[in-house]
Design a protein around this motif. Structure first.
Motif, short mmCIF file in Angstrom:
data_model
loop_
_atom_site.label_atom_id
_atom_site.label_comp_id
_atom_site.label_asym_id
_atom_site.label_seq_id
_atom_site.Cartn_x
_atom_site.Cartn_y
_atom_site.Cartn_z
N TYR A 225 -4.27 52.92 53.01
CA TYR A 225 -4.33 52.56 54.44
C TYR A 225 -4.16 51.05 54.63
O TYR A 225 -3.45 50.60 55.53
CB TYR A 225 -5.68 52.97 55.04
N GLU A 226 -4.85 50.29 53.80
CA GLU A 226 -4.79 48.83 53.93
C GLU A 226 -3.36 48.34 53.68
O GLU A 226 -2.85 47.49 54.41
CB GLU A 226 -5.77 48.19 52.94
N TYR A 227 -2.72 48.93 52.68
CA TYR A 227 -1.34 48.57 52.37
C TYR A 227 -0.41 48.93 53.54
O TYR A 227 0.45 48.13 53.94
CB TYR A 227 -0.90 49.28 51.09
N LEU A 228 -0.59 50.13 54.10
CA LEU A 228 0.23 50.56 55.25
C LEU A 228 0.09 49.57 56.40
O LEU A 228 1.07 49.20 57.05
CB LEU A 228 -0.20 51.96 55.72
N ASP A 229 -1.14 49.16 56.64
CA ASP A 229 -1.40 48.26 57.76
C ASP A 229 -0.77 46.88 57.51
O ASP A 229 -0.21 46.26 58.41
CB ASP A 229 -2.91 48.13 57.97
N LEU A 230 -0.85 46.46 56.25
CA LEU A 230 -0.25 45.18 55.85
C LEU A 230 1.26 45.21 56.10
O LEU A 230 1.84 44.30 56.71
CB LEU A 230 -0.52 45.02 54.35
N VAL A 231 1.89 46.31 55.66
CA VAL A 231 3.34 46.44 55.77
C VAL A 231 3.76 46.59 57.24
O VAL A 231 4.82 46.11 57.65
CB VAL A 231 3.82 47.65 54.93
N ALA A 232 2.91 47.24 58.02
CA ALA A 232 3.24 47.48 59.43
C ALA A 232 2.98 46.27 60.30
O ALA A 232 3.22 46.30 61.51
CB ALA A 232 2.46 48.69 59.94
N GLY A 233 2.46 45.19 59.73
CA GLY A 233 2.22 43.99 60.51
C GLY A 233 0.86 43.97 61.19
O GLY A 233 0.67 43.28 62.19
N ARG A 234 -0.08 44.73 60.68
CA ARG A 234 -1.48 44.70 61.12
C ARG A 234 -1.71 45.19 62.55
O ARG A 234 -2.44 44.57 63.31
CB ARG A 234 -2.03 43.27 61.01
N PRO A 235 -1.10 46.33 62.95
CA PRO A 235 -1.37 46.83 64.30
C PRO A 235 -2.69 47.61 64.42
O PRO A 235 -3.17 47.83 65.53
CB PRO A 235 -0.18 47.77 64.57
N ALA A 236 -3.26 48.04 63.29
CA ALA A 236 -4.39 48.97 63.36
C ALA A 236 -5.71 48.27 63.64
O ALA A 236 -5.91 47.11 63.28
CB ALA A 236 -4.49 49.75 62.05
N GLU A 237 -6.59 49.02 64.26
CA GLU A 237 -7.90 48.47 64.59
C GLU A 237 -8.87 48.67 63.42
O GLU A 237 -9.65 47.80 63.08
CB GLU A 237 -8.43 49.21 65.83
N GLY A 238 -8.82 49.85 62.81
CA GLY A 238 -9.80 50.17 61.75
C GLY A 238 -11.15 50.42 62.36
O GLY A 238 -11.41 50.09 63.53
#
Ligand SMILES: [Zn+2]
Length: 258
Positions: A225-238
């Motif tokens: 999940y962290e990697y996905l968010d990193l690659v996606a440019g950090r759109p997630a809230e978590g």
């Protein structure tokens, strides 16, 4: 050990001969029936706390995904001699390894430490090399307990329940070295999973080998999940710290990460 080895491979945490598994059995086990061939070994470290007991260990270069097909060919049984400096290695005639895993010292050191300090009669230890966790450990900003756990425990509500102590992060150390062995023992005193920077993880369980693999799965999924968010440019809230705290309270779990 076969089921655990397969699962570790299913989550891409053990390419080819990577990874290793050991089980400490603190009771009388008859090993000669299945492992009739014996040889004397000097252990890489003295383990008096394990004297008279048995450690099942995977052989060097064995593929974890193939243990289940022929466990006797991939695993040896170490019966530790009185005093703990030497052991008898019992193996099957058709064993497919020369030596036990090159990480034997780290396995034995954790068994020795946990058995001496906590009087365990069973412990499973799994070393694996999950891609996303290991990738994150290559990024300096994640290489502290604070940063890694703050990042990883925010993706699934059950992570804080499954890994309430989080993951201990160790700096890079040479595989099989005495330095890594000592840091790994210390890390696994307060955590059930340790991340060896730029290499992989080691997880332990008092319950079962599949439970040790569960820890690796939870940690690796969080890292993905962290990697996905990193690659996606950090759109997630978590999950926020407050949301994690609500989960921890509901499940009766104490964690410094919630
Ligand atoms: Zn390794």
């Amino acid at each position: 050990m076969g089921a655990a080895g397969r699962r570790v491979c299913e989550i891409d945490a053990s390419e080819a001969g990577a990874g290793n598994i050991s089980l400490y059995l603190g009771w009388d086990v008859e090993v000669r029936h299945r492992f009739p061939v014996s040889e004397q070994l000097t252990l890489p470290l003295a383990t008096p706390a394990l004297a008279g007991h048995t450690v099942l260990v995977t052989g060097s270069g064995r593929r974890l995904r193939q243990i289940a097909d022929d466990p006797l060919a991939a695993v040896g049984a170490l019966r530790v001699d009185p005093g703990g400096a030497t052991a008898t290695l019992w193996t099957a005639p058709h064993r497919t390894f020369e030596r036990l895993t090159s990480e034997l010292n780290s396995h034995l050191a954790v068994h020795r430490d946990q058995v001496a300090r906590r009087g365990l009669t069973f412990q499973a230890i799994v070393h694996a090399q999950p891609v996303h966790l290991t990738y994150l450990s290559h990024i300096p900003a994640y290489r502290s307990d604070e940063a890694l756990n703050g990042a990883l425990l925010r993706w699934e509500p059950e992570t804080v329940v499954s890994l309430p102590d989080g993951i201990a992060v160790l700096d890079f150390m040479v595989p099989g070295s005495a330095e890594l062995m000592a840091a790994n023992v210390a890390g696994l005193r307060g955590h059930e999973i340790v991340l060896w920077a730029k290499h992989g993880v080691m997880a332990r369980s008092d319950v079962s080998v599949t439970r040790a693999v569960d820890r690796i799965e939870y940690a690796e999924t969080a890292a993905r999940y962290e990697y996905l968010d990193l690659v996606a440019g950090r759109p997630a809230e978590g999950l926020t710290v407050g949301e994690r705290r609500q989960v921890a309270v509901e499940f009766g779990v104490a964690s410094r990460w919630a």
